[in-house]
Every structure is written in structure tokens, then in C-alpha cells.
Enzyme design. Structure first.
Site, PDB file in Angstrom:
ATOM      1  N   HIS A 177     -13.377   2.606   0.535  1.00 35.17           N
ATOM      2  CA  HIS A 177     -12.467   1.345   1.713  1.00 35.17           C
ATOM      3  C   HIS A 177     -13.757   0.494   0.945  1.00 35.17           C
ATOM      4  CE1 HIS A 177     -12.782   5.532   4.873  1.00 35.17           C
ATOM      5  NE2 HIS A 177     -11.701   4.686   4.401  1.00 35.17           N
ATOM      6  N   ASN A 182       1.019  -1.196  -0.395  1.00 34.25           N
ATOM      7  CA  ASN A 182      -0.084   0.100  -0.018  1.00 34.25           C
ATOM      8  C   ASN A 182       0.491   1.059  -0.233  1.00 34.25           C
ATOM      9  OD1 ASN A 182      -1.607   1.973   0.747  1.00 34.25           O
ATOM     10  ND2 ASN A 182      -2.585   1.552   2.495  1.00 34.25           N
ATOM     11  N   GLU A 224     -14.579  -0.021  15.170  1.00 35.49           N
ATOM     12  CA  GLU A 224     -13.896  -1.422  16.207  1.00 35.49           C
ATOM     13  C   GLU A 224     -13.689  -1.036  17.768  1.00 35.49           C
ATOM     14  OE1 GLU A 224     -10.531  -3.141  14.586  1.00 35.49           O
ATOM     15  OE2 GLU A 224     -11.654  -2.552  12.214  1.00 35.49           O
ATOM     16  N   ARG A 241     -11.473  15.920   7.350  1.00 37.67           N
ATOM     17  CA  ARG A 241     -12.465  16.328   6.435  1.00 37.67           C
ATOM     18  C   ARG A 241     -13.878  16.234   6.444  1.00 37.67           C
ATOM     19  NH1 ARG A 241     -11.455  10.468   3.875  1.00 37.67           N
ATOM     20  NH2 ARG A 241      -9.490   9.765   4.443  1.00 37.67           N
ATOM     21  N   ARG A 288      -2.806  -1.891  -3.387  1.00 38.83           N
ATOM     22  CA  ARG A 288      -3.649  -1.121  -3.454  1.00 38.83           C
ATOM     23  C   ARG A 288      -3.673  -0.211  -3.990  1.00 38.83           C
ATOM     24  NH1 ARG A 288      -5.003   3.542   1.665  1.00 38.83           N
ATOM     25  NH2 ARG A 288      -7.177   3.846   0.423  1.00 38.83           N
ATOM     26  N   GLU A 322      -8.339  -5.344   5.286  1.00 41.23           N
ATOM     27  CA  GLU A 322      -8.138  -4.683   3.569  1.00 41.23           C
ATOM     28  C   GLU A 322      -7.098  -5.795   2.859  1.00 41.23           C
ATOM     29  OE1 GLU A 322      -8.376  -0.985   6.177  1.00 41.23           O
ATOM     30  OE2 GLU A 322      -8.884  -0.934   3.797  1.00 41.23           O
ATOM     31  N   LYS A 361       3.397   0.933   3.560  1.00 47.25           N
ATOM     32  CA  LYS A 361       3.469  -0.409   3.684  1.00 47.25           C
ATOM     33  C   LYS A 361       3.097  -1.841   2.935  1.00 47.25           C
ATOM     34  CE  LYS A 361      -0.107   2.857   6.522  1.00 47.25           C
ATOM     35  NZ  LYS A 361      -1.334   3.250   6.218  1.00 47.25           N
TER      36      LYS A 361
END
Ligand code: AMP
Length: 402
Positions: free
Chosen positions: A179, A7, A334, A241, A90, A387, A14
Site C-alpha cells: 500500500h 492496475n 475513510e 487474512r 501498478r 493511489e 482497472k
């Protein structure tokens, strides 16, 4: 097969190396501050961690360091790069060129480049990383997995903006959603769980709530609506945002402050949301702490966020003509009982019997957890997202079909 999931951001990279037979993460890490002072790589394997500080001027150096970590004699997890069966990347935006994950050959690379401008902060780094992998590891196939793909099943009435149709046709300006790998993973897990209990699972609302947040309506396993839009600025208010806003406000802010259009967009992207409303922090934990100490603007930001998420849940229940399950995932979804409690208020009329006590237990933090009372017609689940696993699974599937 071992799949390397990558990613790439503009200043970070990552990665995870996953053994697909057992879906075990062999190692994972992140290269941070690429091209900046203080660049470093944090590499985790088993329960060990190493941090390598180095001058990392560009992504080529970052990727070479990453490879070194994978094969390193002391802290590596494979003997040679030959063991990497595929690389899954990704990629944030697919535009209208792709509606599912794809192997990246020359043709696909051209298409990726043609939509790079749709996510100028993300896609160029994703594409550069694919090119880098192709040149450094030419024998390993590369697969692009898009944040937007899961939402490609939205009907046109949900995808389109109320703007002249020619603008959509000419510039591909419509709602795409983001997402997608997370919404796909948690809705899939919810369907598995509900099916095993003999419960209905055709109408699910997935709430991915983190620094960026989006809510999706998933009918019969397919996305039929989502809260983000052409860009990840839309939908509910987020860490920095603004979320959905009257479009005329953009010009109004620019006129009043003297900022350019670009600066105003940046302001709405980076200095708004929790940060802008509270003046405290973009981080949900800090926000909750300040609110509990009596900070009214922090409380306001909390209330606004919860209210906006609630409104999406309500509207999606109507869009799907019912509701079987609400799923919480992402850092806030979570972990934050407070936000889950606020969001679940006023949902009794939908058939939700929310277990407030269980919601506060440690069992419901970062673990799969059913937060609905036995009599609840609508199940409320916490499902940790994964993900990277979705990216690895899709990569393996595509490579095996080549
Ligand atoms: P993500 O972008 O999914 O990594 O989520 C990051 C967000 O989750 C940040 O706003 C964190 O403050 C928030 N978060 C993580 N743990 C908690 C927690 N225990 N309570 C509240 N928010 C949390």
C-alpha cells in the site's frame, strides 16, 4: 500529458485516464472476470457509465476493449491512442531490484521478471500487462510504480526478520510492506495540511484500513516502519487474512487438519481475518451490522482489529519518539466512524483529544476531515486515498526526465 494508469490483477484490469495538467480523471473503469463466465467492462466518464458485456478470454482482449472505450465515438474521451503520453502500471512487489518507480525498458523488464515469484498472485499479471502495452502501443512509454517502494526507506532494523542472514541474502526474504502509494499520498497530504496550519508534521502514523490493511510510521516524510511484511498477509488481521501469527501455528493447523502447507497458507490468506473469526463476513459493514445485532464473534473480530491497529499506533509513537498526527484512509478508515472510535480509545495519554461527535458526522465520511479537538496535541485526520494519482504523477515525472 494524458497518463493511462493500469492496475492488472489475475482476472481484472482497472484503469484511469488522467489529464495531468489539471489532474482530472477523464474516465475510469474496470474489466472484470477475465477468462471467466460473465466477463464485462464498466466504463465511467463524466457522470455517465456504460457496461459492455463480452467474452473476454484473456488480458489482450481486455486491453483492446479498454482502448476501444477510450476512443469510442459515443463514450470515449480521446480521439486516438496517440493522445496517451505514458502508461503507469501498478506493480505489487519490487523485491530488492528497485526502490523507486522506474521506466520499463528491456533491462528493467528482465529485473521485473527476476522478482515475479515474490508476489506470485500479482506480479505475473502486472508484468504481462506491461508486455502487452509495449506490443500494442509500442510508441508509448511504460512506467512501473511499486506498492513496496515507499517503504524502501525503512532502516534495516525494521526491515529484517530474525532469521539467518544468509537466507535474507540468498532469497531476499525480509519485510517490504505494501500500500506504499496510499501511505505516500495521505502522508503527503497530511504534511501539506499541518504545514499550512503551522503545526508539527514530522511524526505521522498512516492507517490504510480496507479489505487489506496496513499501518505505517512516516518520519520527516519518509517511511520508517510498516505493518505488512514479505507479503501482504502480515500486520493486523484483515477481511480474510490472518495478519501476524506465531509461525509455528502454520504447521500445527496443517498437521491437525490434513491440509498441505500451500493449502494452509491459502486458508490463512482467504478464509481467516474478519471472515474466519466472525463466521459472518469479510466485509466491515456486515461485521458492524452483525455485531450491533448481538453477534459475539462479529464483536470479537471488531475488537481484535481495533486493538491490533491501536498497538501499531502505540509502537510507532515510540519508534518515532513522539506523534504529531494519525491519518485514517482506505474503505474502513475513510468511512467507518465505529472503527475510528474504537481505535482512538486509550490514546489520550499520547496527547490525542479526539472529537467523537465530529467523527460521526457525514462530513467525516469519505472526505478530508480533521477529527481532533482544537486543544489536541496530536491531529487525527481522515484523508481519502488516491493511489492512481500517485501512479500518474510518478509516471509523468519519470517520462519527462527520460
Ligand atoms: P477497500 O479495500 O479500501 O475498498 O475497503 C473495503 C472495506 O471498507 C470493506 O470492508 C467495507 O465494508 C469497508 N467500508 C466501506 N464503507 C464502509 C462504511 N460506511 N462503514 C464501514 N466499513 C465500510
Amino acid at each position: 500529458m494524458k497518463v493511462l494508469v493500469v492496475n492488472a490483477g489475475s482476472s481484472s484490469l482497472k484503469y484511469q485516464l488522467i489529464e495531468m495538467e489539471t489532474e482530472t480523471v477523464l474516465c475510469k473503469g474496470v474489466v472484470e472476470k477475465i477468462g471467466l463466465n460473465g466477463s464485462l467492462i464498466t466504463h465511467k466518464y463524466g457522470d455517465q457509465k456504460v457496461i459492455v458485456e463480452d467474452t473476454i478470454n484473456d488480458h489482450t482482449k481486455a486491453f483492446n476493449l479498454l482502448i476501444d472505450c477510450l476512443v469510442n465515438k459515443d463514450y470515449g474521451v480521446i480521439d486516438s491512442v496517440e493522445e496517451i503520453g505514458a502508461i503507469g502500471h501498478r506493480v505489487v512487489h519490487s523485491g530488492e531490484e528497485f526502490d523507486s518507480s522506474t521506466y520499463v525498458g528491456d533491462e528493467e523488464m528482465k529485473k521485473l521478471q527476476s522478482v515475479a515469484h515474490l508476489a506470485p498472485l500479482h506480479n505475473p499479471a502486472n508484468i504481462a500487462c506491461i508486455q502487452l502495452c509495449k506490443s500494442l502501443l509500442p510508441k508509448v512509454p511504460n512506467v512501473a510504480v511499486f506498492d513496496t517502494a515507499f517503504h524502501s526507506t525503512m532502516p534495516k532494523k525494521a526491515k529484517m526478520y530474525g532469521i539467518p542472514y544468509e537466507i535474507y541474502e540468498k532469497y531476499q526474504i525480509r519485510r517490504y510492506g505494501f500500500h506504499g502509494t496510499s501511505h505516500k499520498f495521505v502522508s503527503g497530504e497530511a504534511i501539506k495540511y499541518l504545514t499550512s496550519k503551522g503545526l508539527p508534521c514530522s511524526k505521522i502514523v498512516t492507517c490504510h484500513l480496507g479489505n487489506g490493511s496496513s499501518i505505517s510510521a512516516v518520519k520527516d516524510g519518509k517511511c520508517v516502519d510498516t505493518s505488512m511484511g514479505m507479503t501482504p498477509m502480515a500486520g493486523v488481521m484483515m477481511g480474510t487474512r490472518c495478519g501476524d501469527i506465531d509461525p509455528a501455528v502454520v504447521e500445527m493447523i496443517a498437521d491437525n487438519t490434513g491440509m498441505s502447507l500451500k493449502e494452509t497458507t491459502n486458508y490463512l490468506n482467504k478464509q481467516s481475518g474478519f471472515m474466519g473469526v466472525s463466521g459472518v463476513s469479510s466485509d466491515a459493514r456486515e461485521l458492524c451490522k452483525a455485531a450491533s445485532e448481538g453477534n459475539e464473534r462479529a464483536q470479537l473480530a471488531k475488537d481484535m482489529f481495533a486493538y491490533q491497529v491501536q498497538k501499531f499506533i502505540g509502537s510507532y509513537a515510540v519508534a518515532m519518539n513522539g506523534l504529531d498526527c494519525v491519518v485514517f484512509t482506505g474503505g474502513i478508515g475513510e468511512n467507518s466512524w465505529e472503527f475510528r472510535e474504537l481505535i482512538m480509545q486509550n490514546t489520550e495519554f499520547l496527547g490525542v483529544a479526539f472529537d467523537q461527535e465530529k467523527n460521526k458526522t457525514s462530513e467525516a465520511r469519505g472526505n478530508f476531515c480533521d477529527l481532533s479537538k482544537p486543544e489536541s496535541k496530536v491531529k487525527v485526520l481522515v484523508i481519502p486515498t488516491n493511489e492512481e494519482l500517485v501512479i500518474a504523477r510518478e509516471t509523468q515525472e519519470i517520462v519527462q526526465s527520460l
